[in-house]
Design a protein around this motif. Structure first.
Motif, PDB file in Angstrom:
ATOM      1  N   MET A 169       0.849  -1.181   0.000  1.00 19.83           N
ATOM      2  CA  MET A 169       0.000   0.000   0.000  1.00 19.83           C
ATOM      3  C   MET A 169       0.894   1.244   0.000  1.00 19.83           C
ATOM      4  SD  MET A 169      -3.049   1.072   2.598  1.00 19.83           S
ATOM      5  CE  MET A 169      -4.269   0.149   1.694  1.00 19.83           C
ATOM      6  N   LEU A 170       0.517   2.212  -0.772  1.00 18.72           N
ATOM      7  CA  LEU A 170       1.277   3.448  -0.882  1.00 18.72           C
ATOM      8  C   LEU A 170       0.913   4.425   0.239  1.00 18.72           C
ATOM      9  CD1 LEU A 170       0.858   4.065  -4.723  1.00 18.72           C
ATOM     10  CD2 LEU A 170       2.855   3.115  -3.560  1.00 18.72           C
ATOM     11  N   GLU A 171       1.819   5.368   0.508  1.00 22.43           N
ATOM     12  CA  GLU A 171       1.582   6.403   1.516  1.00 22.43           C
ATOM     13  C   GLU A 171       0.291   7.159   1.222  1.00 22.43           C
ATOM     14  OE1 GLU A 171       3.693  10.583   2.774  1.00 22.43           O
ATOM     15  OE2 GLU A 171       4.991   8.873   2.375  1.00 22.43           O
ATOM     16  N   LYS A 172       0.081   7.488  -0.032  1.00 22.24           N
ATOM     17  CA  LYS A 172      -1.113   8.247  -0.424  1.00 22.24           C
ATOM     18  C   LYS A 172      -2.389   7.470  -0.091  1.00 22.24           C
ATOM     19  CE  LYS A 172      -1.259  11.156  -3.725  1.00 22.24           C
ATOM     20  NZ  LYS A 172      -1.157  11.968  -4.889  1.00 22.24           N
ATOM     21  N   GLU A 173      -2.370   6.160  -0.279  1.00 21.80           N
ATOM     22  CA  GLU A 173      -3.546   5.338   0.021  1.00 21.80           C
ATOM     23  C   GLU A 173      -3.831   5.317   1.524  1.00 21.80           C
ATOM     24  OE1 GLU A 173      -2.097   1.774  -1.808  1.00 21.80           O
ATOM     25  OE2 GLU A 173      -3.159   2.161  -3.674  1.00 21.80           O
ATOM     26  N   ILE A 174      -2.776   5.218   2.326  1.00 19.14           N
ATOM     27  CA  ILE A 174      -2.943   5.239   3.782  1.00 19.14           C
ATOM     28  C   ILE A 174      -3.506   6.596   4.210  1.00 19.14           C
ATOM     29  CG2 ILE A 174      -1.732   5.145   5.998  1.00 19.14           C
ATOM     30  CD1 ILE A 174       0.264   3.190   4.630  1.00 19.14           C
ATOM     31  N   GLU A 175      -2.991   7.666   3.611  1.00 23.12           N
ATOM     32  CA  GLU A 175      -3.457   9.004   3.940  1.00 23.12           C
ATOM     33  C   GLU A 175      -4.941   9.169   3.603  1.00 23.12           C
ATOM     34  OE1 GLU A 175      -1.497  13.425   3.858  1.00 23.12           O
ATOM     35  OE2 GLU A 175      -1.050  12.094   2.181  1.00 23.12           O
ATOM     36  N   LEU A 176      -5.363   8.643   2.462  1.00 16.94           N
ATOM     37  CA  LEU A 176      -6.782   8.709   2.088  1.00 16.94           C
ATOM     38  C   LEU A 176      -7.654   7.951   3.077  1.00 16.94           C
ATOM     39  CD1 LEU A 176      -6.707   8.405  -1.808  1.00 16.94           C
ATOM     40  CD2 LEU A 176      -7.570  10.320  -0.458  1.00 16.94           C
ATOM     41  N   GLN A 177      -7.186   6.798   3.532  1.00 18.67           N
ATOM     42  CA  GLN A 177      -7.933   6.021   4.531  1.00 18.67           C
ATOM     43  C   GLN A 177      -8.063   6.812   5.831  1.00 18.67           C
ATOM     44  OE1 GLN A 177      -9.468   2.981   4.253  1.00 18.67           O
ATOM     45  NE2 GLN A 177      -9.035   3.100   2.073  1.00 18.67           N
ATOM     46  N   LEU A 178      -6.989   7.505   6.218  1.00 17.52           N
ATOM     47  CA  LEU A 178      -7.034   8.342   7.415  1.00 17.52           C
ATOM     48  C   LEU A 178      -8.083   9.443   7.252  1.00 17.52           C
ATOM     49  CD1 LEU A 178      -5.882   9.341  10.163  1.00 17.52           C
ATOM     50  CD2 LEU A 178      -4.258  10.713   8.831  1.00 17.52           C
ATOM     51  N   LEU A 179      -8.068  10.120   6.107  1.00 14.55           N
ATOM     52  CA  LEU A 179      -9.030  11.196   5.862  1.00 14.55           C
ATOM     53  C   LEU A 179     -10.462  10.695   5.984  1.00 14.55           C
ATOM     54  CD1 LEU A 179      -7.345  12.921   2.789  1.00 14.55           C
ATOM     55  CD2 LEU A 179      -7.324  13.691   5.154  1.00 14.55           C
ATOM     56  N   LYS A 180     -10.743   9.549   5.380  1.00 18.67           N
ATOM     57  CA  LYS A 180     -12.096   8.986   5.418  1.00 18.67           C
ATOM     58  C   LYS A 180     -12.513   8.604   6.832  1.00 18.67           C
ATOM     59  CE  LYS A 180     -11.971   7.137   0.722  1.00 18.67           C
ATOM     60  NZ  LYS A 180     -11.896   5.911  -0.095  1.00 18.67           N
ATOM     61  N   ALA A 181     -11.600   7.978   7.563  1.00 21.58           N
ATOM     62  CA  ALA A 181     -11.924   7.519   8.917  1.00 21.58           C
ATOM     63  C   ALA A 181     -12.166   8.700   9.857  1.00 21.58           C
ATOM     64  CB  ALA A 181     -10.795   6.639   9.451  1.00 21.58           C
ATOM     65  N   VAL A 182     -11.364   9.732   9.743  1.00 23.77           N
ATOM     66  CA  VAL A 182     -11.538  10.906  10.598  1.00 23.77           C
ATOM     67  C   VAL A 182     -12.851  11.613  10.264  1.00 23.77           C
ATOM     68  CG1 VAL A 182     -10.608  13.199  11.140  1.00 23.77           C
ATOM     69  CG2 VAL A 182      -9.071  11.222  11.037  1.00 23.77           C
ATOM     70  N   LYS A 183     -13.140  11.745   8.984  1.00 21.82           N
ATOM     71  CA  LYS A 183     -14.393  12.389   8.573  1.00 21.82           C
ATOM     72  C   LYS A 183     -15.599  11.593   9.080  1.00 21.82           C
ATOM     73  CE  LYS A 183     -16.525  14.674   4.674  1.00 21.82           C
ATOM     74  NZ  LYS A 183     -16.435  15.012   3.259  1.00 21.82           N
ATOM     75  N   LYS A 184     -15.504  10.276   9.039  1.00 14.51           N
ATOM     76  CA  LYS A 184     -16.583   9.417   9.516  1.00 14.51           C
ATOM     77  C   LYS A 184     -16.852   9.633  11.008  1.00 14.51           C
ATOM     78  CE  LYS A 184     -17.946   4.562   9.513  1.00 14.51           C
ATOM     79  NZ  LYS A 184     -17.542   3.193   9.165  1.00 14.51           N
ATOM     80  N   LYS A 185     -15.820  10.026  11.751  1.00 13.83           N
ATOM     81  CA  LYS A 185     -15.959  10.305  13.185  1.00 13.83           C
ATOM     82  C   LYS A 185     -16.391  11.740  13.453  1.00 13.83           C
ATOM     83  CE  LYS A 185     -14.300   6.354  14.802  1.00 13.83           C
ATOM     84  NZ  LYS A 185     -14.971   5.468  15.725  1.00 13.83           N
ATOM     85  N   GLY A 186     -16.653  12.497  12.375  1.00 18.90           N
ATOM     86  CA  GLY A 186     -17.120  13.860  12.535  1.00 18.90           C
ATOM     87  C   GLY A 186     -16.010  14.891  12.610  1.00 18.90           C
ATOM     88  N   GLY A 187     -14.792  14.484  12.240  1.00 18.34           N
ATOM     89  CA  GLY A 187     -13.656  15.393  12.317  1.00 18.34           C
ATOM     90  C   GLY A 187     -13.062  15.702  10.960  1.00 18.34           C
ATOM     91  N   ARG A 188     -11.883  16.291  10.991  1.00 18.38           N
ATOM     92  CA  ARG A 188     -11.139  16.629   9.773  1.00 18.38           C
ATOM     93  C   ARG A 188      -9.667  16.313  10.002  1.00 18.38           C
ATOM     94  NH1 ARG A 188     -15.463  16.491   8.094  1.00 18.38           N
ATOM     95  NH2 ARG A 188     -16.698  18.094   7.110  1.00 18.38           N
ATOM     96  N   ALA A 189      -9.008  15.877   8.952  1.00 19.78           N
ATOM     97  CA  ALA A 189      -7.559  15.643   8.972  1.00 19.78           C
ATOM     98  C   ALA A 189      -6.959  16.596   7.945  1.00 19.78           C
ATOM     99  CB  ALA A 189      -7.238  14.186   8.646  1.00 19.78           C
ATOM    100  N   VAL A 190      -6.656  17.798   8.388  1.00 19.39           N
ATOM    101  CA  VAL A 190      -6.216  18.839   7.473  1.00 19.39           C
ATOM    102  C   VAL A 190      -4.722  18.735   7.201  1.00 19.39           C
ATOM    103  CG1 VAL A 190      -8.062  20.436   8.110  1.00 19.39           C
ATOM    104  CG2 VAL A 190      -5.911  20.517   9.342  1.00 19.39           C
ATOM    105  N   LYS A 191      -4.352  19.059   5.970  1.00 16.37           N
ATOM    106  CA  LYS A 191      -2.947  19.086   5.587  1.00 16.37           C
ATOM    107  C   LYS A 191      -2.274  20.181   6.398  1.00 16.37           C
ATOM    108  CE  LYS A 191       0.370  17.726   2.779  1.00 16.37           C
ATOM    109  NZ  LYS A 191       0.933  16.408   2.916  1.00 16.37           N
ATOM    110  N   PHE A 192      -1.183  19.840   7.049  1.00 18.72           N
ATOM    111  CA  PHE A 192      -0.490  20.801   7.894  1.00 18.72           C
ATOM    112  C   PHE A 192       0.793  21.227   7.202  1.00 18.72           C
ATOM    113  CE2 PHE A 192       2.203  21.905  11.607  1.00 18.72           C
ATOM    114  CZ  PHE A 192       1.435  22.943  12.082  1.00 18.72           C
ATOM    115  N   ILE A 193       0.861  22.508   6.859  1.00 24.53           N
ATOM    116  CA  ILE A 193       2.033  23.068   6.190  1.00 24.53           C
ATOM    117  C   ILE A 193       2.587  24.156   7.092  1.00 24.53           C
ATOM    118  CG2 ILE A 193       2.889  24.254   4.139  1.00 24.53           C
ATOM    119  CD1 ILE A 193       0.460  22.999   2.647  1.00 24.53           C
ATOM    120  N   SER A 194       3.882  24.075   7.376  1.00 20.42           N
ATOM    121  CA  SER A 194       4.501  25.028   8.280  1.00 20.42           C
ATOM    122  C   SER A 194       5.739  25.638   7.623  1.00 20.42           C
ATOM    123  CB  SER A 194       4.872  24.317   9.582  1.00 20.42           C
ATOM    124  OG  SER A 194       5.417  25.228  10.491  1.00 20.42           O
TER     125      SER A 194
END
Length: 93
Positions: free
Chosen positions: A1-26
């Motif tokens: 599994m690629l990093e991008k695929e894992i990241e997409l799964q994280l986004l979906k799971a967090v959204k399903k819990k009513g949250g957001r997984a925002v890209k953090f750029i510093s």
């Protein structure tokens, strides 16, 4: 599994819990985690997403230690199976 695929799964799971997984750029502060996970009731944590088996760079490890010393939760995610555990841990902060 690629990093991008894992990241997409994280986004979906967090959204399903009513949250957001925002890209953090510093800009000007390298090594910060990829995502800031924001969950209901003011819960948050930082997540560095990696391809399976990949480890964070030395500077990323330093940044994670800094965040933890400040009282924040910081994680390295390199498998989709870790997602629920990370979300649950952020919730229990």
């Amino acid at each position: 599994m690629l990093e991008k695929e894992i990241e997409l799964q994280l986004l979906k799971a967090v959204k399903k819990k009513g949250g957001r997984a925002v890209k953090f750029i510093s800009p000007g502060f390298d090594g910060m985690p990829d995502r800031l996970v924001l969950l209901p009731h003011g819960r948050c944590g930082f997540v560095e997403v990696k391809a399976p088996g990949k480890k964070p760079r030395a500077l990323q490890v330093v940044r994670h230690e800094m965040l933890r010393a400040l009282g924040f939760k910081a994680y390295v995610l390199d498998a989709k199976e870790q997602i629920e555990e990370i979300i649950n841990d952020i919730y229990t902060a």
